[in-house]
Design a protein around this motif. Structure first.
Motif, PDB file in Angstrom:
ATOM      1  N   ILE A 177       0.893  -1.229  -0.105  1.00  0.00           N
ATOM      2  CA  ILE A 177       0.113   0.027   0.037  1.00  0.00           C
ATOM      3  C   ILE A 177       0.983   1.350  -0.059  1.00  0.00           C
ATOM      4  CG2 ILE A 177      -1.466   1.391   1.447  1.00  0.00           C
ATOM      5  CD1 ILE A 177      -2.914  -1.295   2.311  1.00  0.00           C
ATOM      6  N   THR A 228       2.573   1.767  -3.254  1.00  0.00           N
ATOM      7  CA  THR A 228       1.312   2.396  -4.508  1.00  0.00           C
ATOM      8  C   THR A 228       1.126   3.626  -4.198  1.00  0.00           C
ATOM      9  OG1 THR A 228       0.167  -0.041  -4.292  1.00  0.00           O
ATOM     10  CG2 THR A 228      -1.245   1.918  -5.299  1.00  0.00           C
ATOM     11  N   LEU A 241      -1.645  -1.173  -7.716  1.00  0.00           N
ATOM     12  CA  LEU A 241      -2.802  -0.618  -6.840  1.00  0.00           C
ATOM     13  C   LEU A 241      -3.592  -2.161  -6.948  1.00  0.00           C
ATOM     14  CD1 LEU A 241      -4.946   0.952  -6.007  1.00  0.00           C
ATOM     15  CD2 LEU A 241      -5.878   1.351  -8.247  1.00  0.00           C
ATOM     16  N   PHE A 242      -3.301  -2.917  -8.126  1.00  0.00           N
ATOM     17  CA  PHE A 242      -4.143  -4.169  -8.184  1.00  0.00           C
ATOM     18  C   PHE A 242      -3.554  -5.205  -7.173  1.00  0.00           C
ATOM     19  CE2 PHE A 242      -6.149  -2.969 -12.018  1.00  0.00           C
ATOM     20  CZ  PHE A 242      -7.480  -3.768 -12.147  1.00  0.00           C
ATOM     21  N   VAL A 291      -4.538  -4.184  -3.655  1.00  0.00           N
ATOM     22  CA  VAL A 291      -5.884  -4.469  -3.399  1.00  0.00           C
ATOM     23  C   VAL A 291      -6.121  -6.026  -3.085  1.00  0.00           C
ATOM     24  CG1 VAL A 291      -7.981  -4.580  -4.366  1.00  0.00           C
ATOM     25  CG2 VAL A 291      -6.878  -2.389  -4.407  1.00  0.00           C
ATOM     26  N   PHE A 351      -7.138  -7.443   0.395  1.00  0.00           N
ATOM     27  CA  PHE A 351      -8.339  -8.231   0.340  1.00  0.00           C
ATOM     28  C   PHE A 351      -8.032  -9.599   0.947  1.00  0.00           C
ATOM     29  CE2 PHE A 351     -11.131 -11.245  -1.688  1.00  0.00           C
ATOM     30  CZ  PHE A 351     -12.406 -11.022  -1.628  1.00  0.00           C
TER      31      PHE A 351
END
Length: 799
Positions: free
Chosen positions: A450, A453, A678-679, A682, A686
């Protein structure tokens, strides 16, 4: 026995649907990421390996070294002479092929379009393995008026791939349209090829050029050689040095005397398979898709992070869920089950779960492959999955993941004491340090991604929003045929007839660079810009000293230049106005500095501002029109520009782009990495959160009676939620504390690659911390709140 294992496994999965789904979903996401990255890395490593003679193919590289040992320039480019001269004098070199990319105008009926072409030697199709659908590869390029096209071009021009013998009218370098016969139709070049052509034309070299020995000093195309089997590249490089020093002796002497060239040139051989990932000698001059090993390392790291987090989830949830199966394990041991059998059973369950996740991962890969191709700038296909080696890698990935996810839980579960489990006196020993450590590791990785990113996003926003030092808004760039400045006067007059157009200036096309002498004998290299008089005011480049070019001073075009601050600084001028710039190699051509512009980013912000010089020299060619339009008149302006260009240059293709859009294209790589990170972030957060969700459910179930007693004794819902959430939030906080210094070091190391960059700031870490904490809190509090509002009577009824 094995049948019983399967029955037990499926009953357990059915009984615990939520946990089974969490495990399968997490593993499938991790495996899908692993599969995609393996596809990417396999494609990167497979570049150019389809050629039959690939182990004999090398590209000639060049490095120029100054007397002080510094590298003046290097790259995989040569001129006309290196290939034929080395081949003629070195027995180990069997053949040479020169490749030069170019643009040619193609006339199809009344329509004229610009087409990228590759100018190549006649043996191109013999040295490289690009199969022809029709035509003879050995003879297809022997005639200077022959052309080889791909099946896609054939369908575009003729509506069919059966184009052999048909005619294409192509404009030559003299500006004449000449018919060329199609002598070959090739298949589309493979995706993993550094050479991707649409049209091949024979390279044409005049006798005058071949006789001019100074062509040793030119570097503008790629030269490949086919080596004899077993030839030693190092020995051949030594012979290349001898040939060059002997054959180019006179040229080296002239270059030193006339141009002050004191750099020594060294030639090397680069294996063809090394070109795609080379950082020193990149895929340029007719080659495409230059990449870096770093991309594969970063993507592999992200995939490994995600897969590792998915396996951690599996271990944590399985061990946490073990209390529910304690009595089952006790009964199995009492009736004679040994530890080995229990381990086989639990490992078997792990393999079944992983197999389901593996199948789901393949489906996920098929669904997201178009998105991944867009992110990675690839054209990967699902058929790549069925490569024999790749299937072996995936089977290995499946086995390793199954063992990694199932071995530790099976070891722990099979060690339970039957007496304690059957008397309900069993609890997990110790303070579950391993389980907590795995949670910390998960969120450390998630927090790191994160922060990474956020850093990439901030740097990308800086690159795309930082002021460039000039105005690139409402600026249309239109391609001109190569013309002199005097030929643009009527064009400008016609363009200005539209009220939507503010002004027009012209410039040379591409990036020119040269050297000149200042302060008498000091050489300085710089970007060399040929412009018309309105160029500097049109772009609103600030002048800090002197003046710009002006029509009130007719001699500006022949005696005056404008430089930027970097030029003046490099020259050591305290007062640049009136200083002399001497192009001594052009018959002692001298200019006087009349103005200094403020340094501005004429190239992308990924490049440092270098010395720059502007001239209006009449003999230099122009190839690009800068047209300033009114913000509210774009449609009318573009229509008028197109009509004017087609009237003035009917035999040239018309194309345009807005300058601000062109500038954004310079940061396509950063834009892709922004999306990829970003992917990755995430997905990581998740998967971490679905694992945390499962653990919070288990925690609430284990403490259900404790919660009931607390509520009976007067505990509020908020107090219960705090008790259930506190331990998990402490682990997430610890993960943030660990990840921040690692991310800080990594972010600064990455940003060091940019000459103009952001500063790593506290707010990036604060934002990452808030995001991670909020997501974790939301995940945990859902189950904590559910447990807190439950009826304590139901919880304590069995007591």
């Amino acid at each position: 026995m094995f049948k019983n294992y399967f029955k037990t496994a499926f009953r357990n999965f059915r009984r615990n649907k939520v946990y089974s789904i969490i495990n399968i979903l997490g593993l499938s996401l991790g495996l899908a990421c692993g599969m995609l990255i393996i596809l990417y890395v396999k494609d990167e490593l497979s570049y150019d390996r389809f050629h039959a003679q690939v182990n004999q193919l090398y590209r000639i590289g060049m490095k120029r070294i100054k007397p002080d040992g510094s590298v003046e320039s290097k790259g995989g480019f040569t001129g006309y002479f290196q290939g034929p001269r080395f081949t003629a004098n070195i027995p180990e070199i069997q053949a040479f092929v020169r490749v030069q990319n170019n643009q040619r105008d193609i006339k199809n009926g009344t329509e004229i379009k610009s087409q990228e072409v590759h100018l190549v030697d006649s043996n191109f199709l013999s040295a490289f393995s690009f199969p022809l659908l029709s035509g003879n590869p050995k003879t297809a390029l022997r005639d200077l008026h022959s052309v080889v096209i791909t099946e896609e071009v054939a369908r575009t021009l003729f509506g069919t791939k059966e184009a052999l013998g048909k005619t294409i009218v192509i404009k030559n370098e003299e500006g004449q349209f000449v018919p060329h016969e199609v002598t070959g139709v090739a298949k589309k070049c493979p995706q993993n090829s550094s050479i991707k052509f649409n049209m091949l034309l024979p390279i044409e070299i005049s006798k005058e050029t071949e006789a001019q020995n100074m062509n040793w000093m030119n570097y503008f195309l790629s030269t490949f050689v086919v080596m004899a089997p077993g030839a030693n590249p190092l020995a051949v490089e030594a012979k290349m040095k001898q040939v060059y020093e002997k054959d180019a002796r006179e040229s080296i002497k002239i270059s030193a005397e006339q141009y002050g060239d004191d750099a020594a040139t060294f030639y090397s051989l680069q294996p063809f398979t090394d070109i795609h990932l080379s950082e020193d000698y990149q895929a340029t001059n007719g080659l495409t898709d230059a990449s870096k090993p770093m991309y594969s390392y970063i993507l592999s790291g992200i995939a490994l992070f995600i897969l590792l987090i998915a396996c951690i989830n599996f271990v944590n949830l399985t061990v946490a869920r073990s209390l529910k199966r304690a009595k089952e394990i006790g009964i199995r041991k009492v009736i004679g089950g040994d530890r080995r059998q229990l381990m086989v059973q639990f490992l078997g369950e792990s393999f079944i779960l992983c197999f389901v996740a593996f199948v789901l991962a393949v489906l996920m890969v098929q669904l997201v492959l178009p998105i991944f191709n867009d992110l990675s700038n690839k054209a990967l296909a699902l058929s790549y999955l069925f490569d024999a080696k790749l299937i072996g890698i995936y089977i290995g990935l499946f086995i390793v993941t199954s063992l990694l996810a199932g071995f530790y839980p099976s070891l722990v579960l099979s060690a339970y004491s039957p007496v304690k489990t059957l008397y309900s006196r069993f609890t997990l020993a110790g303070k579950n340090y391993l389980q907590k450590s795995l949670v910390v590791l998960q969120f450390t990785l998630a927090s790191f991604l994160i922060i990474a990113t956020i850093t990439i996003y901030a740097q990308f926003n800086y690159l795309t929003n930082e002021k460039l030092g000039y105005d690139d808004s409402n600026l249309v760039l239109a391609n001109l045929p190569t013309i002199k400045a005097s030929k643009t006067v009527l064009l400008k007059e016609e363009l200005l007839k539209s009220p939507a157009i503010v002004d027009v200036a012209c410039k040379n096309v591409g990036s020119w660079s040269t050297v000149a002498k200042v302060n008498g004998s000091t050489e300085i290299s710089f970007a060399y810009e040929t412009v018309t008089e309105p160029y500097i005011p049109l772009l609103q480049i600030p002048l800090i000293k002197g003046r710009s070019f002006s029509k009130d001073f007719p001699s500006d075009s022949t005696h005056s230049v404008v430089v930027n601050e970097a030029f003046a600084k490099k020259a050591g001028w305290a007062n640049p106005i009136g200083q002399e710039v001497n192009f001594w190699y052009n018959k002692n051509e001298k200019y006087q500095v009349i103005g200094v512009v403020k340094d501005y980013h004429y190239a992308a912000l990924t490049e440092k501002i270098k010395p720059q010089l502007f001239t209006m020299k009449p003999g230099n060619s122009l190839g690009l029109a800068f047209i300033k339009i009114k913000p509210d008149g774009a449609t009318a302006a573009l229509q008028h520009i197109e009509k004017t260009f087609k009237t003035f240059y009917p035999n040239s293709p018309y194309s345009y782009i807005f300058k601000d859009q062109e500038n954004l294209k310079s940061y396509e790589a950063e834009a892709r990495w922004k999306k990829i990170m970003l992917f990755g972030a995430v997905l990581t957060i998740f998967i971490s959160c679905i694992g945390l969700f499962g653990l919070s459910v288990m925690s609430a179930e284990k403490r259900v009676k404790e919660i009931g007693i607390r509520k009976v004794l007067g505990a509020t819902v908020g107090h219960v939620v705090t008790i259930l959430s506190r331990d998990f939030l402490l682990l997430v906080t610890l993960a943030l504390i660990i990840s921040i210094p690692i991310a800080w070091v990594t972010a600064n190391a990455w940003l060091a690659n940019y000459p103009y960059r952001i500063t790593v700031s506290w707010w990036m870490f604060a934002l990452a911390g808030v995001l991670v904490a909020m997501v974790a809190m939301f995940t945990i509090s859902f189950n904590a709140l559910k447990a807190a509002v439950a009826n304590p009577v139901k919880s304590l009824r069995s007591e």
